[in-house]
Design an enzyme around this catalytic site. Structure first.
Site, mmCIF file in Angstrom:
data_model
loop_
_atom_site.group_PDB
_atom_site.id
_atom_site.type_symbol
_atom_site.label_atom_id
_atom_site.label_comp_id
_atom_site.label_asym_id
_atom_site.label_seq_id
_atom_site.Cartn_x
_atom_site.Cartn_y
_atom_site.Cartn_z
ATOM 1 N N HIS A 67 -12.411 17.306 -14.771
ATOM 2 C CA HIS A 67 -12.876 18.361 -13.863
ATOM 3 C C HIS A 67 -11.796 19.427 -13.713
ATOM 4 O O HIS A 67 -12.063 20.628 -13.870
ATOM 5 C CB HIS A 67 -13.212 17.732 -12.506
ATOM 6 N N GLU A 68 -10.578 18.994 -13.417
ATOM 7 C CA GLU A 68 -9.490 19.953 -13.220
ATOM 8 C C GLU A 68 -9.071 20.619 -14.528
ATOM 9 O O GLU A 68 -8.746 21.801 -14.563
ATOM 10 C CB GLU A 68 -8.295 19.285 -12.528
ATOM 11 N N HIS A 71 -11.289 23.491 -15.260
ATOM 12 C CA HIS A 71 -10.856 24.696 -14.539
ATOM 13 C C HIS A 71 -9.717 25.386 -15.295
ATOM 14 O O HIS A 71 -9.699 26.606 -15.434
ATOM 15 C CB HIS A 71 -10.372 24.356 -13.127
#
Length: 160
Positions: A67-68, A71
């Protein structure tokens, strides 16, 4: 922490399949509270919550780190252009690159990572505050109960 850094390296390698010059993020394990992770683009890296990592190791490796990293990749692909944090581009990276459902929030138990030892009372219940919120009350901020609309009053008895 070492295993998490290895998982970040694996996710970075996956991202470099589509963007070979993607810089490696710095990695910190200094995040507190209810957040599991954060792509801190200004600091140039990823931050993770060590308590939630310890309590939810598999989910961290399978979901939070990708998820990170999604980003991180989207930020660099956009070349500094501001995009919605969980917009189409991020969702596409989650789905197409990592093969994951693009979920925005986790469902981890945050009891240990977000202690709330300060008790406040109203007419209908007890409210538990974090140290940060309690400090705001000490400085003069007032909070009201959403149910009975009374001002919350510090009870001086801390939770065990």
């Amino acid at each position: 922490m070492h295993a998490a850094q290895q998982r970040v390296a694996q996710a970075l390698a996956r991202c470099r399949e589509v963007y070979p010059t993607l810089p490696a993020p710095k990695v910190w394990f200094d995040l507190k509270g209810a957040s599991a992770g954060q792509a801190h683009l200004g600091r140039g890296g990823l931050r993770f919550n060590p308590v939630l990592l310890s309590d939810n190791r598999d989910a961290y490796f399978d979901e939070v780190i990708p998820h990170e990293m999604a980003h991180w990749l989207v930020f660099h692909l956009a070349n500094g252009t501001r995009l919605k944090p969980h917009g189409r581009e991020w969702q596409a990276v989650m789905r197409d690159l990592f093969g994951l459902v693009p979920k925005v929030t986790h469902r981890f138990d945050t009891q240990r990572s977000q202690p709330r030892p300060y008790r406040y009372e109203c007419g209908c219940q007890t409210h538990c505050f974090t140290a940060r919120r309690h400090a705001l009350v000490v400085k003069g901020r007032r909070y009201r109960c959403r149910h009975c609309d009374q001002t919350l009053v510090y009870s001086a008895f801390e939770n065990p």
